[in-house]
Design a protein around this motif. Sequence first.
Motif, PDB file in Angstrom:
ATOM      1  N   GLU A  42       0.860  -0.183 -14.732  1.00 29.65           N
ATOM      2  CA  GLU A  42       0.481   1.055 -14.155  1.00 29.65           C
ATOM      3  C   GLU A  42       0.803   2.356 -14.775  1.00 29.65           C
ATOM      4  N   GLU A  82      -0.681  -7.356  -7.200  1.00 25.06           N
ATOM      5  CA  GLU A  82       0.509  -8.280  -6.872  1.00 25.06           C
ATOM      6  C   GLU A  82       0.166  -9.823  -7.018  1.00 25.06           C
ATOM      7  N   TYR A 135      -6.281  -3.171 -15.356  1.00 24.24           N
ATOM      8  CA  TYR A 135      -6.010  -3.056 -14.115  1.00 24.24           C
ATOM      9  C   TYR A 135      -6.910  -3.037 -12.990  1.00 24.24           C
ATOM     10  N   MET A 178       2.054   2.665  -8.160  1.00 25.93           N
ATOM     11  CA  MET A 178       0.728   2.428  -7.409  1.00 25.93           C
ATOM     12  C   MET A 178       0.330   3.862  -6.991  1.00 25.93           C
ATOM     13  N   GLU A 211      -5.101   4.230  -4.022  1.00 22.33           N
ATOM     14  CA  GLU A 211      -5.527   2.804  -4.393  1.00 22.33           C
ATOM     15  C   GLU A 211      -5.711   2.115  -2.934  1.00 22.33           C
ATOM     16  N   LYS A 250      -4.327  -3.161  -4.393  1.00 20.67           N
ATOM     17  CA  LYS A 250      -2.736  -3.372  -4.546  1.00 20.67           C
ATOM     18  C   LYS A 250      -2.495  -5.046  -4.198  1.00 20.67           C
ATOM     19  N   ARG A 289      -1.127   6.535  -4.108  1.00 19.30           N
ATOM     20  CA  ARG A 289      -1.514   6.318  -2.620  1.00 19.30           C
ATOM     21  C   ARG A 289      -3.084   6.349  -2.478  1.00 19.30           C
ATOM     22  N   PRO A 299      -6.221  -1.011  -0.243  1.00 17.50           N
ATOM     23  CA  PRO A 299      -5.436  -1.985  -0.277  1.00 17.50           C
ATOM     24  C   PRO A 299      -5.400  -3.240  -0.990  1.00 17.50           C
ATOM     25  N   ARG A 302       4.170  -4.985 -13.925  1.00 22.71           N
ATOM     26  CA  ARG A 302       3.590  -4.087 -12.955  1.00 22.71           C
ATOM     27  C   ARG A 302       3.878  -2.517 -13.338  1.00 22.71           C
TER      28      ARG A 302
END
Length: 157
Positions: free
Chosen positions: A31, A14, A112, A1, A5, A10, A3, A7, A27
């Motif tokens: 990615e 998940e 994604y 992931m 992206e 993320k 930096r 929160p 994952r």
Amino acid sequence: MSRSEAPSAKAAVEWLVSVAPDPDACRWEWERSPLGVTLLPAGRSWDVLILPGDLGHPTLGVLARLVARPGPVLADFGDSRLGFFVPAGTATRWLGTGVRGAGRGTWIVVPYPGRATGGVRWLVPPDGSGVLTDPALLELAMHEAAAVVAREGSEGS
């Protein structure tokens, strides 16, 4: 992931990969996928009701007026079909002309969150909270949307 992206992206990743047989491998693969899509099993945490685009778009419009934020919604290439994420088990109980259900035993192509793809895309991306579209509310929105589509069709004749 990366930096950069957000929160929520993320959290969405998940939440989505939690249904995969091997979330870590899913994952990792997702990615790095040049296509930006993965296959995820329906029927675990959510099902997907797939509507034809000419009904799906007006239905999403009605839902947007009824709730602050509907559950996740996918559109395929060309917006010919929309997929509404609903609670697991909904697909087996759903009866509706032209509506397909993806539940246990089926897999869904999922982009994604937050990345552009050449095909399937999020109209309403997941936020990671697990919020899904209520099937009863979706059905009411579909009825209202179908009435609007029929009315517009008869006015154009």
